[in-house]
Design a protein around this motif. Structure first.
Motif, short mmCIF file in Angstrom:
data_model
loop_
_atom_site.label_atom_id
_atom_site.label_comp_id
_atom_site.label_asym_id
_atom_site.label_seq_id
_atom_site.Cartn_x
_atom_site.Cartn_y
_atom_site.Cartn_z
N LYS A 148 0.83 -1.21 0.00
CA LYS A 148 0.00 0.00 0.00
C LYS A 148 0.87 1.26 0.00
O LYS A 148 1.91 1.31 0.62
CB LYS A 148 -0.91 0.02 1.22
CG LYS A 148 -1.95 -1.08 1.16
CD LYS A 148 -2.89 -0.98 2.33
CE LYS A 148 -3.94 -2.09 2.21
NZ LYS A 148 -4.89 -2.06 3.29
N VAL A 149 0.39 2.28 -0.71
CA VAL A 149 1.06 3.57 -0.75
C VAL A 149 0.51 4.43 0.38
O VAL A 149 -0.70 4.47 0.61
CB VAL A 149 0.84 4.26 -2.11
CG1 VAL A 149 1.41 5.67 -2.10
CG2 VAL A 149 1.46 3.44 -3.23
N GLY A 150 1.41 5.11 1.08
CA GLY A 150 1.01 6.00 2.16
C GLY A 150 1.85 7.25 2.15
O GLY A 150 2.84 7.35 1.42
N MET A 151 1.44 8.22 2.97
CA MET A 151 2.16 9.49 3.06
C MET A 151 2.33 9.88 4.52
O MET A 151 1.46 9.61 5.34
CB MET A 151 1.40 10.60 2.34
CG MET A 151 1.28 10.39 0.86
SD MET A 151 0.66 11.82 -0.06
CE MET A 151 -0.85 12.25 0.76
N ILE A 152 3.46 10.51 4.79
CA ILE A 152 3.73 11.08 6.10
C ILE A 152 4.05 12.56 5.90
O ILE A 152 4.89 12.90 5.06
CB ILE A 152 4.92 10.38 6.78
CG1 ILE A 152 4.54 8.96 7.12
CG2 ILE A 152 5.35 11.14 8.03
CD1 ILE A 152 5.66 8.16 7.74
N GLU A 153 3.41 13.42 6.66
CA GLU A 153 3.70 14.84 6.55
C GLU A 153 5.12 15.11 7.02
O GLU A 153 5.54 14.68 8.10
CB GLU A 153 2.73 15.64 7.41
CG GLU A 153 2.98 17.13 7.33
CD GLU A 153 2.05 17.94 8.22
OE1 GLU A 153 0.90 17.51 8.43
OE2 GLU A 153 2.49 18.99 8.70
N ALA A 154 5.87 15.83 6.20
CA ALA A 154 7.25 16.18 6.56
C ALA A 154 7.33 17.63 7.05
O ALA A 154 8.17 17.94 7.89
CB ALA A 154 8.16 16.00 5.35
N GLY A 155 6.48 18.52 6.52
CA GLY A 155 6.52 19.91 6.94
C GLY A 155 5.34 20.70 6.44
O GLY A 155 4.69 20.32 5.46
N TYR A 156 5.06 21.81 7.12
CA TYR A 156 3.98 22.72 6.74
C TYR A 156 4.42 24.14 7.05
O TYR A 156 5.08 24.39 8.05
CB TYR A 156 2.70 22.39 7.53
CG TYR A 156 1.62 23.42 7.34
CD1 TYR A 156 0.80 23.36 6.23
CD2 TYR A 156 1.46 24.46 8.25
CE1 TYR A 156 -0.18 24.33 6.03
CE2 TYR A 156 0.49 25.42 8.06
CZ TYR A 156 -0.33 25.35 6.95
OH TYR A 156 -1.29 26.31 6.75
N ILE A 157 4.03 25.08 6.18
CA ILE A 157 4.28 26.50 6.43
C ILE A 157 3.13 27.30 5.82
O ILE A 157 2.65 26.97 4.74
CB ILE A 157 5.65 26.97 5.86
CG1 ILE A 157 6.00 28.38 6.33
CG2 ILE A 157 5.70 26.89 4.36
CD1 ILE A 157 6.44 28.46 7.76
N GLY A 158 2.67 28.30 6.51
CA GLY A 158 1.64 29.19 5.99
C GLY A 158 2.13 30.63 6.07
O GLY A 158 2.87 30.99 6.98
N GLY A 159 1.75 31.42 5.10
CA GLY A 159 2.13 32.83 5.10
C GLY A 159 3.05 33.17 3.96
O GLY A 159 4.09 32.54 3.78
N ASN A 160 2.67 34.13 3.17
CA ASN A 160 3.42 34.52 1.99
C ASN A 160 4.87 34.86 2.33
O ASN A 160 5.15 35.61 3.25
CB ASN A 160 2.75 35.73 1.34
CG ASN A 160 3.48 36.20 0.11
OD1 ASN A 160 4.00 35.40 -0.65
ND2 ASN A 160 3.50 37.50 -0.09
N GLY A 161 5.79 34.27 1.57
CA GLY A 161 7.20 34.57 1.73
C GLY A 161 7.89 33.84 2.86
O GLY A 161 9.06 34.06 3.11
N LYS A 162 7.20 32.95 3.52
CA LYS A 162 7.80 32.21 4.63
C LYS A 162 8.36 30.88 4.15
O LYS A 162 7.97 30.35 3.12
CB LYS A 162 6.78 31.98 5.74
CG LYS A 162 6.37 33.26 6.43
CD LYS A 162 5.51 32.97 7.62
CE LYS A 162 5.15 34.27 8.32
NZ LYS A 162 4.29 34.02 9.47
#
Length: 144
Positions: A97-111
């Motif tokens: 089975k194929v799965g995914m793990i979140e590696a990173g998240y960022i919100g906000g223009n230019g960040k």
């Protein structure tokens, strides 16, 4: 065994992994060959708002399976109300089975932010996937 990873934003992604102790014994007792490849991927929206620049690193453990991880930098390039999210995507060697793990998240223009999954065992066909994220959903995804 199936491991559930709960996200800060309430999103869940699943990736089946080998039982921890068995995976460590298998990795420690098998000769490994290490390699890596780089990626620079952008989301598929008309003016790409998300970008992930990084590398997939892996060590072979025999039978086409390996332990792998991704690391790099994630950028939110546009003031569009979306955040940017990056995942490690791979196929579990035991279940297929194929799965995914979140590696990173960022919100906000230019960040931007650094991300690193560390080593995850029992995988093959590992890639990175970048998406824009809004309203607890992925949008405009692209896979390296």
């Amino acid at each position: 065994m199936r491991t559930e990873t709960k996200k800060r934003r309430g999103v869940k992604r699943y990736l089946a992994v080998l039982p921890g102790a068995a995976a460590l014994v298998a990795l420690a007792s098998t000769p490994a060959s290490a390699a890596q490849w780089n990626y620079d991927i952008r989301t598929t929206d008309s003016v790409p708002g998300g970008q992930a620049i990084g590398r997939v690193s892996y060590e072979g453990t025999g039978g086409g399976c390996y332990r792998a991880g991704i690391d790099g930098y994630l950028y939110d390039r546009e003031a569009d109300g979306y955040g940017a999210i990056v995942y490690l995507r791979g196929r579990d060697c035991r279940t297929g089975k194929v799965g995914m793990i979140e590696a990173g998240y960022i919100g906000g223009n230019g960040k931007s932010t650094y991300y690193n999954t560390g080593w995850i065992g029992g995988l093959k066909d590992v890639t990175a996937r970048v998406c824009l994220f809004k309203d607890n959903r992925d949008h405009f995804c692209r896979t390296a």
